[in-house]
Each structure stands twice: as structure tokens, then as C-alpha cells.
Design a protein around this motif. Structure first.
Motif, PDB file in Angstrom:
ATOM      1  N   HIS A 437       6.553  29.385  18.917  1.00 44.59           N
ATOM      2  CA  HIS A 437       6.829  30.821  19.024  1.00 44.59           C
ATOM      3  C   HIS A 437       8.260  31.144  18.598  1.00 44.59           C
ATOM      4  CE1 HIS A 437       6.527  34.900  20.616  1.00 44.59           C
ATOM      5  NE2 HIS A 437       7.659  34.695  21.268  1.00 44.59           N
ATOM      6  N   ALA A 438       9.210  30.288  18.971  1.00 43.03           N
ATOM      7  CA  ALA A 438      10.615  30.551  18.647  1.00 43.03           C
ATOM      8  C   ALA A 438      10.854  30.576  17.138  1.00 43.03           C
ATOM      9  CB  ALA A 438      11.503  29.497  19.307  1.00 43.03           C
ATOM     10  N   GLU A 439      10.140  29.712  16.396  1.00 38.15           N
ATOM     11  CA  GLU A 439      10.330  29.683  14.944  1.00 38.15           C
ATOM     12  C   GLU A 439       9.789  30.966  14.298  1.00 38.15           C
ATOM     13  OE1 GLU A 439      12.053  27.682  13.307  1.00 38.15           O
ATOM     14  OE2 GLU A 439      12.297  25.943  14.611  1.00 38.15           O
ATOM     15  N   VAL A 440       8.679  31.475  14.808  1.00 37.76           N
ATOM     16  CA  VAL A 440       8.154  32.734  14.278  1.00 37.76           C
ATOM     17  C   VAL A 440       9.102  33.874  14.604  1.00 37.76           C
ATOM     18  CG1 VAL A 440       6.229  34.373  14.372  1.00 37.76           C
ATOM     19  CG2 VAL A 440       5.779  31.914  14.451  1.00 37.76           C
ATOM     20  N   GLU A 441       9.572  33.933  15.847  1.00 36.75           N
ATOM     21  CA  GLU A 441      10.458  35.017  16.261  1.00 36.75           C
ATOM     22  C   GLU A 441      11.766  35.009  15.482  1.00 36.75           C
ATOM     23  OE1 GLU A 441      10.100  37.610  18.506  1.00 36.75           O
ATOM     24  OE2 GLU A 441       7.994  37.035  18.310  1.00 36.75           O
ATOM     25  N   ALA A 442      12.180  33.840  15.009  1.00 38.39           N
ATOM     26  CA  ALA A 442      13.462  33.727  14.307  1.00 38.39           C
ATOM     27  C   ALA A 442      13.394  34.233  12.873  1.00 38.39           C
ATOM     28  CB  ALA A 442      13.938  32.277  14.322  1.00 38.39           C
ATOM     29  N   ARG A 443      12.212  34.559  12.369  1.00 35.66           N
ATOM     30  CA  ARG A 443      12.058  34.956  10.970  1.00 35.66           C
ATOM     31  C   ARG A 443      11.361  36.311  10.880  1.00 35.66           C
ATOM     32  NH1 ARG A 443      12.010  29.808  11.659  1.00 35.66           N
ATOM     33  NH2 ARG A 443      12.935  28.383  10.122  1.00 35.66           N
ATOM     34  N   ILE A 444      12.043  37.257  10.321  1.00 33.30           N
ATOM     35  CA  ILE A 444      11.456  38.585  10.138  1.00 33.30           C
ATOM     36  C   ILE A 444      10.215  38.491   9.262  1.00 33.30           C
ATOM     37  CG2 ILE A 444      11.820  40.865   9.123  1.00 33.30           C
ATOM     38  CD1 ILE A 444      13.248  40.513  11.747  1.00 33.30           C
ATOM     39  N   GLY A 445      10.267  37.626   8.244  1.00 30.71           N
ATOM     40  CA  GLY A 445       9.130  37.497   7.330  1.00 30.71           C
ATOM     41  C   GLY A 445       7.873  37.037   8.033  1.00 30.71           C
ATOM     42  N   LEU A 446       8.006  36.028   8.916  1.00 28.81           N
ATOM     43  CA  LEU A 446       6.838  35.551   9.654  1.00 28.81           C
ATOM     44  C   LEU A 446       6.359  36.595  10.657  1.00 28.81           C
ATOM     45  CD1 LEU A 446       7.613  31.768  10.326  1.00 28.81           C
ATOM     46  CD2 LEU A 446       5.929  32.752   8.756  1.00 28.81           C
ATOM     47  N   ARG A 447       7.267  37.325  11.242  1.00 26.05           N
ATOM     48  CA  ARG A 447       6.857  38.387  12.171  1.00 26.05           C
ATOM     49  C   ARG A 447       6.099  39.489  11.430  1.00 26.05           C
ATOM     50  NH1 ARG A 447      12.290  39.690  15.344  1.00 26.05           N
ATOM     51  NH2 ARG A 447      10.985  41.386  16.166  1.00 26.05           N
ATOM     52  N   MET A 448       6.499  39.748  10.193  1.00 26.95           N
ATOM     53  CA  MET A 448       5.760  40.729   9.390  1.00 26.95           C
ATOM     54  C   MET A 448       4.349  40.228   9.093  1.00 26.95           C
ATOM     55  SD  MET A 448       7.602  43.463   8.763  1.00 26.95           S
ATOM     56  CE  MET A 448       6.950  44.157   7.269  1.00 26.95           C
ATOM     57  N   TRP A 449       4.225  38.938   8.797  1.00 26.44           N
ATOM     58  CA  TRP A 449       2.884  38.387   8.557  1.00 26.44           C
ATOM     59  C   TRP A 449       2.051  38.399   9.831  1.00 26.44           C
ATOM     60  CZ3 TRP A 449       0.476  38.213   4.308  1.00 26.44           C
ATOM     61  CH2 TRP A 449       1.161  38.030   3.109  1.00 26.44           C
ATOM     62  N   ARG A 450       2.696  38.135  10.969  1.00 24.17           N
ATOM     63  CA  ARG A 450       1.956  38.197  12.227  1.00 24.17           C
ATOM     64  C   ARG A 450       1.444  39.611  12.473  1.00 24.17           C
ATOM     65  NH1 ARG A 450       5.267  36.289  17.255  1.00 24.17           N
ATOM     66  NH2 ARG A 450       6.392  38.221  16.790  1.00 24.17           N
ATOM     67  N   LEU A 451       2.281  40.612  12.162  1.00 19.63           N
ATOM     68  CA  LEU A 451       1.852  42.003  12.289  1.00 19.63           C
ATOM     69  C   LEU A 451       0.669  42.286  11.380  1.00 19.63           C
ATOM     70  CD1 LEU A 451       2.040  44.992  13.027  1.00 19.63           C
ATOM     71  CD2 LEU A 451       3.943  45.204  11.390  1.00 19.63           C
ATOM     72  N   GLN A 452       0.720  41.793  10.144  1.00 20.98           N
ATOM     73  CA  GLN A 452      -0.383  42.047   9.221  1.00 20.98           C
ATOM     74  C   GLN A 452      -1.672  41.372   9.697  1.00 20.98           C
ATOM     75  OE1 GLN A 452       0.877  42.185   5.281  1.00 20.98           O
ATOM     76  NE2 GLN A 452      -1.144  42.391   4.381  1.00 20.98           N
ATOM     77  N   LEU A 453      -1.567  40.183  10.256  1.00 16.44           N
ATOM     78  CA  LEU A 453      -2.755  39.513  10.789  1.00 16.44           C
ATOM     79  C   LEU A 453      -3.282  40.236  12.025  1.00 16.44           C
ATOM     80  CD1 LEU A 453      -1.620  35.798  10.348  1.00 16.44           C
ATOM     81  CD2 LEU A 453      -3.299  37.031   8.976  1.00 16.44           C
ATOM     82  N   GLN A 454      -2.388  40.773  12.841  1.00 15.56           N
ATOM     83  CA  GLN A 454      -2.836  41.584  13.978  1.00 15.56           C
ATOM     84  C   GLN A 454      -3.576  42.827  13.497  1.00 15.56           C
ATOM     85  OE1 GLN A 454       0.993  42.159  15.770  1.00 15.56           O
ATOM     86  NE2 GLN A 454       0.858  40.345  17.076  1.00 15.56           N
TER      87      GLN A 454
END
Length: 938
Positions: A437-454
Motif C-alpha cells: 500500500h505504501a508504494e502505491v500511495e507514494a506515486r501519484i501515477g499509481l494512485r491515478m490508475w487505482r482511481l481508474q480501476l475503481q
């Protein structure tokens, strides 16, 4: 909504895709160069059972389960059977991975089987999503003319109860041409009691799989040359016919031959009495590894961390310690000597292998005994090799095991767009779940992809939370990412069918940064089209789709890829549908559908959207059966992936088509389904569509109390929306006013209807809904006729018919009233010089006659109680209960709640009931069962 950022690669076709080796190793049948024992007895038994629903092979490792099925596969092919294969591994004990590999295995037979299932990928792994995926696969298989066997090997690796449930659905819903073959070392996580009672199951265990004495003797002589019957029998009895045990005996004896070639078998077997997997592991240590050089053992121990291996991967894992030539020589010797390694496939210059599972476990035990530093170094080498060879799923796993979570997260961010373009959302979801979780939270790009998957999974609460955090964390100077967030925020509101909140994003969306990528430009064009369409600005909606096509990057449209272009054309077709220009809708949607289906699963989303548009056009042109056939099987997937605008139109068309065919129960079932969908998603406009149509059908059926209740609900929705959502309120108000007009006409209150119609016609005209204007003007003409205003009725009818002819409308006119064509003929007779209108009314009359034939009730079965012997008995107890509740006009959701099953299961039971009774609708099914004399009220 159609995602311009979810396209297929240019030139994609429906040919079986070239899979990455990580997937190919799981979904291709193992290869065996030689077969020293033919196993005719078992193969013949399997051939005889080939049409059973399920074949189950259970036994320990090394008892010949897989090799027997490989031989069976070769015998099946000449019989017209096709065989898909899925080999599971411990790392597959994840629902998303299991479903992903299941889809991939069937796609190797025919990508068309998985087109709809692939479209559902990445959109959630809740029970409903998984069940819909299984049903999509089953439907794809059922559409094929030939038989298909699916082998699921090493099932013992799957312990996830939700994966077990998915497998149970596949077994329960399997059509007659699907035959499931389950292979496991342990017990099976599925229930087959009902199938067993119907003699649809073949179960083979260790007693069946073990070698007979003749087979053992044949095997031993093939391995050792001349073997006496006494020695062969002794080894057969010691191994109890266990294939792996005989193999180890043979290897042991080869190494213990006396110089003269003589051997004392009894003495040689003293220390090799192997009867279980634990003893087999001990044997690997004592008789295999102990006889290899240190370098050879080291190579095998390091390669055991990988599920499959090739020479260049092995070289990377041992580094400079061994030369490529030594590595290749060892692999070839292991395979030649049949030392527990099997070739998977050859890709380019590389040959891929897989270690025997128990041998690999023995090697992994040694590997786990190494220091943490050594283990991490080996995983680091593996992750680098897989990364450099574009195999991200395995690369990420090894990076995490190497303790390099930062590198793993960076790799996921790097490959995410490519996985999305390929339509491989499930793999992207799986990779995201692997990351800390920490690695995802540390990257805006991955958080954007998580939003798109949500967003794909329609988890709108999670979307809102992600958007709020991203808005606070994206640097102010990162205009490109902030623009992408604005697009996603607007897309969320479109999926929630909230034009008022979506429109708040319009200023941001219009102000695209100069460096916006092609996917953002494509998404911008689609969103702007949606905004313009909801404002009635259809020319602007179509014009904005041309903008990305004018910008070229390296000679290609900036819009993105081919499916992005197809989505753009779908939006153009959608604008014509809203305007009522169905001739253009048909042309565009047919072309898009044909091209999308050629491109395969990557373009499945525009194919689904195009089918929805074409279904509406076909209904409008009175091809009622064609419209229903086109979209009825797609509606499950469409509900999951399409925008609410598309869902409401498809479910409304299906309800209207069934109503026109005289299937009133089915019509109400689809409207109830629309109501349930709208309630579940919080979509009041869609709920209003359902209620307005139910009011109309209740009135036509003379059920005024039910109509009044639905009309009251409709008015409440309109009142609730008025102060907070003006754009949505406008649409709901129009539906409510139309329902009130229908109520007034049904109660012969023509004055009240006449008072409401002008404002309603003006509202539709302002919004450019010309087909609604044509329908309402004709309805107004009929009202004026009832009021004795003949001239006004004549003029309104002429205006309506001319507009209808210009638009090519058929059902929009026929659905106004039962006697509408007779009225139109009277109007046209007063205009003898208008040949165009006369031609149009003749066309309407022919369409009315065709629809009357379609709606004619089926001839009753003229027979006494108990006629059609066997049909009634063929209904299971559960199916009889379903049809009994069906006769009470209960929708699927209420039937499901009553019986304690899911709505998807109810739909599946209905399909089976229709097939057994030889009917195509709820109404026909209830009538047929009553004709057979069954008591539906019991």
C-alpha cells in the motif's frame, strides 16, 4: 462510458492471440515426446465418457493423471472435440488470477468465446461480476457448434472459496457441449451429487490410475531392457502401480547395474520402497541431487524459484558461475534422461521447461535454507530477466520477493498503459494488489490508475475518496495530471448519470494542457460529446469528435488507437439516436460492430456500445425479433460496462420488443430490471424511465391501480430532483408529463391531456428529440380528434407524419395507439396529391401487419393433462419452483430472494426452462406448463 483510452491494438483480429509465455505455460497442454505406456485402458474409458458433464481425476503426484489426459487429447481431436487446458500453480490462489487464466485458456480455442468475458475484466471481482463473467464464457461456448473439453489441472493449488464458487458456477451452468475435466491431488471443491445421479460424471482415483501389472512390465522393459516377470511383478507390487515410483525404481536400477549387466533386484530395491510423496522427496535428495555436480544442483535450486524456465533465464540466475553452454547441456540432459523436467513450448530461439512439481518442492526446500541475502540475489536476477523480456507479472512478483518494492511499483506504473490498451485489466488489477500500500500511495501515477480501476469496477465511494486525496496531493504545477484527474472526475459523474455535477467540470475539460496525451484528448472528446448531447446540441457533439482526428502524431490520429476511433464513431451514432435519425444510427453501428468484432477482445467495448445502438435502430425499423436477438444476450455485460444512457435504452427496447411480441411478463421483467439497476446504482432518471414505461403498459392492460401507484412514484422522483438537479429534473419531468398524458387518455380526460401536450412537445423540440416530437404530435392529433377538433387533428397528424417520414420512423408511430395507422390513412386520403405520405403510410400498414403476426399467441398444445410426456418431468424441482413464482409475475430479483439464490442463477434457470419447454418467453412458458396440467400455485 466508452473509454477512448481502452482501445485495441491496430490490426487485432479474432485469431488466437499470441500469449506471453507466462500465460502460455498455463493454458497449453503439456508436451510429451514419447509415451512408453499407451494407457489404452484409461484412454478408452475417457473416450467413452467424453460427453459427460464432468470428468474427475484424483491421485497423488506422479500417478499419471496429466500424461493420461495428454494421450486422451490426441484421441479426441479426430472426433471433432477441442480441448482447452489450464494448469494452476500456488501463486494462482487469487480469484482475479484464476478467472484471468480461465478466460485465457478458452481464448486459445476461439477468442470469440471470451469476447464478452474479456470486456468484464478488471471491473470488479465481486460475486455478481464473477458470475456474469462465467455466464459470458458459458454463452460463448454454447454458441459453438462443436464439443469442447476444458482441463483444469493441479486444482489442489486453489484454496480460495470464491474461486471454488466460480468453478461451481461453471459446472452448474455448463451447456451440453462443454465438458469439464478436473484434476487434483486432493479432494475436489465442487458439488457433483446431482450430476452423479444423472450419470453425467466419471470419477477416477488412484485405484483407476495406477498401472496394471501388464502396464508396469511394459514400462520397466522400455526403461531397462529385459526384465523378468518376477522382478517386474515385485517392482509393480512395491510401487502399487504408482507411475512415479516405477520411474524412480528404473532410474535407481540403471545406476546400480553390475559391470556385467546383472543386478540383484531385491537388494537394489531395499532402500527404494517408495509409496508416497514424502518418500518421493527423500528419493530426489538421495538418488537424483546427490548424483549431480555442485554446479548442476545449484542451477536447479536457483531455477526452482520460477514456475517455468529457459536457458537464458537459467544463465541469468547463475550469473557468471556457469557458462551458457553448460546450462543448455544440463537442461537437454535432464530432458533426455526424463529427470523430472518437461518441455512446455518453443518460442523463437528459446525452449521453455517446467519442473516436476514434487521435484521443484524438493529444490525449493533447499533454496529456503539459503541465507536471506542469497535468496534476494536470485529473485533480483529473476526480476531483472523477466522485466527485460516484457513479462511484468512475474517480474513484479520476483522484485517484491527480492525486497525491491520500489522497483516493482515503478514497473507496474510503466506497464499499466500497455495492459489497459491490450484490454488486460485483470492483470493490471492483480499487479496493483501485489504492491504494498505504501508504494502505491507514494506515486501519484499509481494512485491515478487505482482511481481508474475503481471507476471500471463502479466503486463510486472509493472513487470519491481517491479523488479528494489526489486533489490535495497533485502538485499545482502538474497540469497534465490535474487535467487527467478532471477527466476522471467528470467520467465518474457520467457513470453516475449526474449531468449537473458533470457539467461543473466543463470549464476544466475545455482547457486542455498543450502536452495532453492522445488518451486524454480522446476522453475529452467523448465527454464533450456527452455534454453537448445532453444540451441538445447534436451538431456540436458530432463536430467535437472530429477534432482529435485532425491532430496527427507520427502519422496516426492523436486520439489513441483503433478502438478509440471506434468509440468516437459510437458517440456520433449515439447523437443521431438521441435526435431520432435512426437511418444514420443503423449505418454507423453496423460498420462499427463489424470492425470491432474483427479486432477482437480489445475492441469489445465499442462492439457492445454499437450493438446497443443497432438494437434500438432495429426496433425502430420494426425488426423486433432482430433487435431482441442482438442485445438480449449482451445485456448482462452491457449493464456492467456501459454508460447509463446506453443501459436505459437497451432495457427499454427489450421491454418494448417483448411487449410487441405479446410477451407481457418479459416486458415487465425488463422494466423491473431497469428499476432495480437504477435503485442499486442511485440513478433516478433511469428509474423514471422504468416507471413511465410501466405506467403505459399497466394502462394498456387495464391495471389502473398499478399504473396510479407507479405514476405517484414518478411524481415523487420529479419533485425530489427539482431543487438540486435541474438538468436531471428536466428529463424526469418530461417522462412524468408523458405518463400523465397517457393516464389522461386512458381515462378519456382529453382536455387535461390537451393542456399538457403543447409544453411537452415544446420541451422535446428545444432539446432536438425529433422522434419524440413526431410521436407527441400524432398523440396530440388523436386527442384533438377525440375533442372534436378535426382540422387541428388533421394538421398535427400531417406534421407528425412528414417528420416521421423524414426521420424514417416506424415503431415511434405504431406505438402511439392501437388504431394509429387507420387514423393516418384517413389523414392521407384527404391529401390525394401527397404521394410521399401515401407511400409512408403504406409502409406503416405493412409494418403493423408484420407486428400483428409476430404478436399472435402460439397455438395451444391440444392434448390432455400429462401430454408431451417427459417434458414436465424434465423440469427439476428448483425449475418448477422458479416457473411457479414466474406465473405470479414476480421479477427475477424477487424470485431470487424467495428461493435464496442469485438473480443470475434465476436467469440461468429460465434459459433452461425455455429450452425444455420449447418456448422463448415467460408468457409462453407459463402457458405451456398450465397446458400440461401442472399446478403452478403449489
Amino acid at each position: 462510458m466508452p473509454q477512448s483510452s481502452v482501445p485495441s491494438d491496430e490490426g487485432r483480429s479474432d485469431k488466437a492471440p499470441t500469449l506471453p509465455t507466462s500465460t502460455a505455460s498455463r493454458v497449453m497442454a503439456p508436451r510429451h515426446r514419447t509415451r512408453v505406456v499407451a494407457r489404452e485402458r484409461l484412454v478408452a474409458q475417457l473416450i467413452e465418457a467424453r460427453r459427460k458433464r464432468c470428468i474427475m481425476l484424483q491421485g497423488p503426484a506422479g500417478c499419471g493423471k496429466t500424461s493420461t489426459l495428454v494421450a486422451w487429447r490426441e484421441s479426441l481431436l479426430p472426433l471433432g472435440f477441442e480441448l482447452a487446458w489450464l494448469t494452476l500453480a500456488p501463486e494462482d490462489d487469487d480469484l482475479a488470477s484464476f478467472i484471468d487464466y480461465l478466460v485465457a485458456s478458452l481464448a486459445q480455442i476461439d477468442p470469440a468465446i471470451c469476447r464478452e468475458a474479456a470486456l468484464l475484466g478488471g471491473r470488479g471481482v465481486d460475486d455478481e461480476a464473477v458470475e456474469r463473467t462465467v455466464i459470458a464464457l458459458v454463452r460463448g461456448i454454447a454458441e459453438r457448434s462443436g464439443d469442447l473439453a476444458l482441463v483444469v489441472d493441479d486444482l489442489q493449488h486453489i484454496a480460495n472459496p470464491r474461486s471454488h464458487k466460480a468453478l461451481q458456477w461453471l459446472l452448474d451452468y455448463a451447456p451440453p457441449n462443454l465438458h469439464l475435466v478436473l484434476v487434483s491431488r486432493g479432494t475436489f471443491p465442487v458439488s457433483v451429487g446431482r450430476l452423479r445421479d444423472q450419470d453425467l460424471v466419471l470419477e477416477l482415483n488412484m485405484r483407476d490410475l495406477r498401472f496394471t501389472f501388464e502396464e508396469s512390465a511394459q514400462y520397466l522393459r522400455a526403461q531397462l531392457g529385459e526384465v523378468s516377470e518376477r522382478d517386474a511383478r515385485e517392482m509393480h507390487e512395491l510401487a502399487d502401480g504408482w507411475v512415479a515410483g516405477l520411474q524412480l525404481f528404473a532410474m535407481h536400477l540403471k545406476r546400480h547395474r553390475a559391470p556385467s549387466g546383472a543386478r540383484n533386484v531385491t537388494e537394489s530395491l531395499t532402500h527404494t520402497h517408495l509409496l508416497d510423496a514424502h518418500a518421493l522427496g527423500d528419493y530426489f535428495e538421495r538418488e537424483v541431487l546427490s548424483r549431480l555436480t555442485a554446479n548442476e544442483v545449484e542451477l536447479l535450486v536457483r531455477t526452482s524459484v520460477c514456475a517455468r524456465l529457459c536457458s537464458s533465464l537459467c544463465v541469468a540466475l547463475v550469473g557468471a558461475e556457469q557458462s551458457p553452454r553448460e546450462v543448455l547441456a544440463l537442461l537437454e540432459r535432464l530432458e533426455t534422461d526424463n529427470l523430472f523436467i518437461a518441455q512446455i513450448e518453443r518460442v523463437g530461439n528459446e525452449t521453455w521447461y517446467r519442473l516436476n512439481p514434487l521435484f521443484r518442492e524438493t529444490l525449493l526446500n533447499r533454496f529456503r535454507a539459503r541465507s536471506e541475502a542469497v535468496q534476494r540475489a536470485v529473485h533480483h536476477a529473476a526480476w531483472c530477466w523477466f522485466r527485460d523480456h516484457d513479462l511484468p507479472d512475474e517480474a513484479v512478483r520476483h522484485a517484491l520477493q527480492a525486497g525491491e518494492s520500489t522497483a516493482a511499483a515503478n514497473l507496474v506504473l510503466e506497464v499499466a498503459r500497455g495492459l489497459q490498451v491490450a484490454g488486460d485489466l485483470r492483470k493490471l488489477v492483480s499487479l496493483m494488489h501485489l504492491l504494498p500500500h505504501a508504494e502505491v500511495e507514494a506515486r501519484i501515477g499509481l494512485r491515478m490508475w487505482r482511481l481508474q480501476l475503481q471507476l471500471y469496477a463502479r466503486d463510486f465511494e472509493a472513487c470519491a475518496a481517491s479523488i479528494a486525496r489526489l486533489e490535495a496531493d497533485i502538485p499545482a504545477g502538474d497540469a497534465r495530471t490535474r487535467y487527467r484527474l478532471a477527466l476522471l472526475r467528470a467520467t465518474v459523474e457520467v457513470q453516475r448519470d449526474d449531468p449537473d455535477r458533470a457539467m461543473e467540470q466543463l470549464p476544466l475539460i475545455l482547457n486542455a494542457p498543450p502536452d495532453a496525451d492522445g488518451f486524454s484528448v480522446g476522453a475529452r472528446a467523448i465527454l464533450l460529446s456527452w455534454f453537448y448531447m445532453h444540451s441538445g446540441e447534436y451538431d456540436e457533439a458530432r463536430a467535437v469528435q472530429l477534432e482529435p482526428m485532425r491532430v496527427l502524431v507520427d502519422g496516426a490520429p492523436l486520439l489513441g488507437t483503433s478502438a478509440g476511433v471506434l468509440n468516437s464513431r459510437c458517440m456520433t451514432g449515439f447523437s443521431h439516436a438521441l435526435e431520432g435519425q435512426f437511418t444514420q444510427v443503423e449505418r454507423i453501428s453496423r460498420d462499427v460492430l463489424a470492425e470491432a468484432e474483427q479486432r477482437g477482445s480489445g475492441a469489445a467495448e465499442p462492439a457492445c456500445f454499437a450493438a446497443a445502438l443497432l438494437g434500438e435502430a432495429l426496433y425502430e425499423f420494426n425488426d423486433i425479433a432482430g433487435a431482441r436477438r442482438l442485445v438480449e444476450d449482451r445485456v448482462d455485460v452491457l449493464e456492467r460496462v456501459s454508460i447509463p444512457d446506453s443501459v436505459v435504452r437497451v432495457l427499454s427496447v427489450l421491454a418494448a420488443a417483448h411487449w410487441a411480441e405479446g410477451h407481457h411478463l418479459d416486458a415487465f421483467a425488463y422494466l423491473e430490471r431497469l428499476d432495480e439497476y437504477a435503485t442499486r446504482q442511485g440513478l433516478p432518471r433511469l428509474q423514471a424511465h422504468s416507471l413511465a414505461a410501466q405506467v403505459q403498459y399497466h394502462l394498456q392492460s387495464g391495471r389502473f391501480d398499478a399504473a396510479e401507484a407507479d405514476l405517484a412514484r414518478l411524481d415523487m422522483i420529479a419533485a425530489r430532483l427539482a431543487p438540486t438537479r435541474p438538468l436531471t429534473h428536466r428529463d424526469v419531468l418530461a417522462l412524468a408529463e408523458q405518463a400523465h398524458v397517457n393516464w389522461n387518455i386512458a381515462h378519456e380526460d382529453f382536455e387535461s391531456a390537451a393542456m399538457r401536450l403543447p409544453a411537452l412537445i415544446a420541451l422535446c423540440g428545444e432539446r432536438g428529440r425529433q422522434h419524440h416530437v413526431a410521436r407527441l404530435r400524432l398523440q396530440s392529433a388523436l386527442v384533438d380528434l377525440k375533442r372534436g377538433r378535426t382540422e387541428a387533428a388533421h394538421q398535427s397528424a400531417l406534421a407528425s407524419l412528414r417528420l416521421g417520414h423524414r426521420l424514417g420512423l416506424v415503431r415511434s408511430i405504431l406505438d402511439v395507439a392501437p388504431d394509429v395507422v387507420s387514423f393516418a390513412e384517413q389523414v392521407v386520403r384527404a391529401e390525394p396529391d401527397d404521394a410521399v405520405l401515401a407511400f409512408y403510410v403504406d409502409r406503416l400498414r405493412r409494418a403493423e401487419a408484420a407486428a400483428s403476426v409476430l404478436a399472435a399467441p402460439p397455438a395451444p398444445v391440444r392434448s390432455a393433462r400429462g401430454a408431451l410426456p417427459g417434458v414436465a418431468e424434465a423440469l427439476s424441482e428448483r425449475e418448477a419452483k422458479v416457473i411457479g413464482l414466474l406465473a405470479q409475475t414476480l421479477p427475477n430479483k424477487k424470485i431470487a430472494r424467495t428461493l435464496g439464490i442469485s438473480p443470475e442463477t434465476v436467469k440461468w434457470h429460465l434459459k433452461n426452462i425455455y429450452g425444455k419447454l420449447g418456448v422463448s418467453s415467460r408468457d409462453e412458458a407459463v402457458a405451456r406448463v398450465r397446458d400440461l396440467g401442472l399446478d403452478l400455485d403449489q
